[in-house]
Design an enzyme around this catalytic site. Structure first.
Site, PDB file in Angstrom:
ATOM      1  N   ASP A   1      43.103 149.802 100.572  1.00  9.92           N
ATOM      2  CA  ASP A   1      42.235 149.797  99.393  1.00  9.92           C
ATOM      3  C   ASP A   1      41.159 150.873  99.479  1.00  9.92           C
ATOM      4  O   ASP A   1      40.984 151.670  98.559  1.00  9.92           O
ATOM      5  CB  ASP A   1      41.575 148.425  99.203  1.00  9.92           C
ATOM      6  CG  ASP A   1      42.607 147.316  99.133  1.00  9.92           C
ATOM      7  OD1 ASP A   1      43.781 147.634  98.867  1.00  9.92           O
ATOM      8  OD2 ASP A   1      42.251 146.140  99.341  1.00  9.92           O
TER       9      ASP A   1
ATOM     10  N   CYS B   1      52.427 126.545  77.175  1.00  9.23           N
ATOM     11  CA  CYS B   1      52.069 125.185  77.587  1.00  9.23           C
ATOM     12  C   CYS B   1      50.802 124.709  76.865  1.00  9.23           C
ATOM     13  O   CYS B   1      50.828 124.532  75.660  1.00  9.23           O
ATOM     14  CB  CYS B   1      51.933 125.135  79.115  1.00  9.23           C
ATOM     15  SG  CYS B   1      52.006 123.470  79.765  1.00  9.23           S
ATOM     16  N   TYR B   2      49.681 124.559  77.566  1.00  7.26           N
ATOM     17  CA  TYR B   2      48.449 124.148  76.876  1.00  7.26           C
ATOM     18  C   TYR B   2      48.126 125.111  75.729  1.00  7.26           C
ATOM     19  O   TYR B   2      47.666 124.698  74.662  1.00  7.26           O
ATOM     20  CB  TYR B   2      47.293 124.100  77.878  1.00  7.26           C
ATOM     21  CG  TYR B   2      45.966 123.673  77.294  1.00  7.26           C
ATOM     22  CD1 TYR B   2      45.740 122.352  76.907  1.00  7.26           C
ATOM     23  CD2 TYR B   2      44.923 124.588  77.159  1.00  7.26           C
ATOM     24  CE1 TYR B   2      44.508 121.956  76.381  1.00  7.26           C
ATOM     25  CE2 TYR B   2      43.695 124.195  76.639  1.00  7.26           C
ATOM     26  CZ  TYR B   2      43.491 122.883  76.247  1.00  7.26           C
ATOM     27  OH  TYR B   2      42.274 122.495  75.731  1.00  7.26           O
TER      28      TYR B   2
ATOM     29  N   GLU C   1      56.427 132.603  82.997  1.00  8.17           N
ATOM     30  CA  GLU C   1      55.842 133.498  84.016  1.00  8.17           C
ATOM     31  C   GLU C   1      56.249 133.145  85.440  1.00  8.17           C
ATOM     32  O   GLU C   1      56.042 133.927  86.354  1.00  8.17           O
ATOM     33  CB  GLU C   1      54.309 133.496  83.887  1.00  8.17           C
ATOM     34  CG  GLU C   1      53.592 132.212  84.298  1.00  8.17           C
ATOM     35  CD  GLU C   1      53.530 131.148  83.198  1.00  8.17           C
ATOM     36  OE1 GLU C   1      54.391 131.158  82.297  1.00  8.17           O
ATOM     37  OE2 GLU C   1      52.629 130.294  83.259  1.00  8.17           O
TER      38      GLU C   1
ATOM     39  N   HIS D   1      57.184 127.438  81.252  1.00 10.70           N
ATOM     40  CA  HIS D   1      56.439 128.555  81.851  1.00 10.70           C
ATOM     41  C   HIS D   1      57.339 129.766  82.109  1.00 10.70           C
ATOM     42  O   HIS D   1      58.008 129.828  83.137  1.00 10.70           O
ATOM     43  CB  HIS D   1      55.795 128.105  83.164  1.00 10.70           C
ATOM     44  CG  HIS D   1      54.658 127.168  82.942  1.00 10.70           C
ATOM     45  ND1 HIS D   1      53.371 127.605  82.746  1.00 10.70           N
ATOM     46  CD2 HIS D   1      54.625 125.823  82.822  1.00 10.70           C
ATOM     47  CE1 HIS D   1      52.578 126.563  82.541  1.00 10.70           C
ATOM     48  NE2 HIS D   1      53.316 125.467  82.577  1.00 10.70           N
TER      49      HIS D   1
ATOM     50  N   LYS E   1      47.210 144.431  94.203  1.00 11.35           N
ATOM     51  CA  LYS E   1      47.529 145.163  95.441  1.00 11.35           C
ATOM     52  C   LYS E   1      48.752 146.085  95.303  1.00 11.35           C
ATOM     53  O   LYS E   1      48.734 147.221  95.762  1.00 11.35           O
ATOM     54  CB  LYS E   1      47.784 144.137  96.551  1.00 11.35           C
ATOM     55  CG  LYS E   1      47.922 144.729  97.905  1.00 11.35           C
ATOM     56  CD  LYS E   1      46.580 144.776  98.566  1.00 11.35           C
ATOM     57  CE  LYS E   1      46.623 145.521  99.862  1.00 11.35           C
ATOM     58  NZ  LYS E   1      45.286 145.598 100.463  1.00 11.35           N
TER      59      LYS E   1
ATOM     60  N   GLY F   1      47.003 125.127  81.140  1.00  9.73           N
ATOM     61  CA  GLY F   1      45.775 124.609  81.747  1.00  9.73           C
ATOM     62  C   GLY F   1      45.861 123.112  81.933  1.00  9.73           C
ATOM     63  O   GLY F   1      46.734 122.461  81.352  1.00  9.73           O
TER      64      GLY F   1
END
Ligand code: XMP
Length: 518
Positions: free
Chosen positions: A232, A86-87, A176, A174, A374, A59
């Protein structure tokens, strides 16, 4: 399928990082269910949610900010594995008595040296550096007592740490993001080795659970669904059809703003192949009258939303259907926006399945896809027996071609756009590129330009072609076509569509542009 123990689920507390959604996607890709929640959730709430593991995201705040978002100390003593990124790592350090150094920006690639090849780094080789990606202002300078440094980089002595006696990990980089090539392995180690999760989030488990939940919510009531023909609403309708059979009625509103062949395609797929009760309301004139003389994009959306509801209710009433329980194809990214620590983001466009629906709709909603991304919707669609080609269809906005005709929408202009759009898609399919592209379409511009055809001067419409790649529609890049595909599409459009003498290709990315032109 009955699960022997409740499905594992990971709680992601969102401290406002631009990558929080990526964490969720990575976890889901490992087939573990997760949800993103704001960090204001109390420990009591978290306990009742019963996570199998918790991830604290990154963040933009600093732990030294007075009113920066925090974490309740008890969270680290709940006997639930925690990963701080991280944060999130800095919060753990702060809370447990470590030291965070303030304001030393670091951005980009770094080489991680491992001190142990266990836990997060199980299966890694200690002697090989691991490329990771950093983006931070502060970092942990000294780990708390009872914590061990497990990896460092040249600029970051404490790039990763772990508690000695509990399953609590922190990483400054990170895992991710795609720029940390082995980040997936680290996250999978956290989920499966550290937290002992099982990969139980599968399309078939989801279908089973959803069917039960839909039956419970509907009770003995009947349900209606606005079917747009998009992936959808089609997947949502199919799921509800599985659960409730002929208690579901689908209504397809032909608003005149559809692509070529769309209405026939929907009728074929759902009425004939899936055996659903499908009411088709031909409201083309009503929409076009409502849109006459309107060129403001947001007004177009509101008008379309308003007429849609009117037609929808009228169609249901005339067919003697109770329209109080309504299926919607809401997806998880829409839900996260409203839950996030940043609050609902500023409205850039009023997105909605049908565009600008009123807030005070007299419906109870069934939203079977509100937990899905999705790509997961597509997997569920396949699980439900929808064809590969159908679930791979490009997204299409609820307000349809109205937001692809800049300026006033008229039947004539719609026909021009429909023909140009169909040719562009035909050429993309013929080149075998459809599945590489997130969305491709033609846009009709509100200008005319000079051309020459035969020996005569022309003064006609200009069409822009747009094709983008994207993972989720939130960011996008323009698609690099082989030039001959664009050449064929352009030649055919100019030759075959009366009234068009110029074709351009849009080479803007999102941001700063958006995917649609309006
Ligand atoms: P933008 O243009 O905001 O689009 O980059 C991102 C994605 O959303 C779709 N889109 C809409 N979908 N109603 C919808 O149902 C809308 O009003 C709407 N506007 C944009 C767009 O096609 C793209 O996939």
């Amino acid at each position: 399928m009955t699960l022997t123990r409740p499905r594992d689920r990971v709680l992601i507390l969102d401290y406002g990082s631009q990558f929080t959604q990526l964490i969720a996607r990575r976890v889901r890709e490992e087939r573990v269910f997760c949800e993103i929640h704001p960090p204001t959730r109390s420990v009591e709430w978290i306990r009742s949610w019963a996570p199998s593991a918790i991830v604290l995201s990154g963040g933009p705040s600093s732990v030294y900010e007075e009113d920066g978002p925090g974490v309740e100390p008890e969270l680290l003593h709940m006997d639930v594995p925690v990963l701080g990124i991280c944060y999130g790592m800095q919060l753990i350090a702060e809370l447990e008595g470590g030291r965070v150094e303030y304001g030393k920006r670091e951005y980009g690639r770094a080489e991680l040296r491992l001190r142990e090849a266990e836990g997060l780094f199980a299966g890694f080789a200690r002697e090989h550096p691991v490329t990771v990606w950093c983006s931070h202002g502060d970092h942990v300078d000294q780990p708390p007592e009872g914590y061990r440094v497990v990896a460092s980089t040249e600029g970051l002595p404490v790039a990763a740490f772990r508690a000695e006696d509990r399953a609590i990990y922190g990483v400054q980089f990170h895992p991710e993001v795609a720029h940390t090539p082995e980040g997936d392995r680290m996250l999978s180690n956290f989920l499966f080795r550290v937290a002992g999760c099982r990969p139980s989030w599968t399309a078939s488990a989801f279908v089973e659970e959803s069917i039960a939940a839909i039956r419970e919510q509907a009770g003995s009531r009947s349900v209606i669904c606005g079917l747009s023909g998009g992936v959808d609403s089609s997947v949502a309708a199919t799921l509800v059809h599985r659960a409730l059979g002929d208690r579901l009625t689908c209504i397809f509103v032909d608003n005149g703003l559809l692509r070529k062949g769309e209405r026939e395609g929907v009728e074929r797929t759902f009425r004939r192949h899936m055996g659903m009760e499908l009411l088709v309301a031909d409201a083309r004139e009503e929409f076009l009258e409502g849109l006459a003389g309107v060129d403001d994009p947001e007004r177009k959306r509101r008008i379309i939303g308003g007429i849609f509801i009117r037609v929808f209710e009228r169609t249901a009433r005339e067919a003697g259907k109770d329209a109080s329980l309504l299926v919607q194809g809401t997806l998880y990214p829409d839900v996260i926006e409203s839950l996030s620590v940043r609050g609902p983001s500023a409205t850039i466009k009023t997105h909605h399945n049908v565009g600008g629906l009123p807030d005070d709709m007299p419906f109870e909603l069934i939203e079977p896809l509100r937990e899905l991304f999705k790509d997961e919707v597509r997997r569920v669609g396949q699980e439900l027996g929808l064809s590969e080609a159908f679930v791979a269809r490009h997204p299409f906005p609820g307000p349809g071609l109205a937001v692809r005709i800049l300026g006033e929408v008229t039947w004539e202009r719609l026909e021009v756009l429909r023909d140009a759009d169909a040719i562009f898609l035909e050429e993309i399919r013929a080149a075998g590129l459809y599945d590489e592209i997130w969305q491709a379409f033609a846009v009709l511009l509100p200008v005319r330009s000079v051309g020459v055809m035969g020996d005569a001067r022309t003064y006609e419409c200009a069409v822009t072609l747009r094709a983008v790649t994207s993972r989720d529609g939130m960011t996008a890049d323009w698609y690099r076509f082989p030039p001959e595909v664009l050449a064929r599409a352009s030649t055919r459009i100019i030759n075959e569509v009366a009234g068009v003498n110029r074709v351009a290709y849009d080479i803007s990315s999102k941001p700063p542009a958006t995917i649609e032109w309006e």
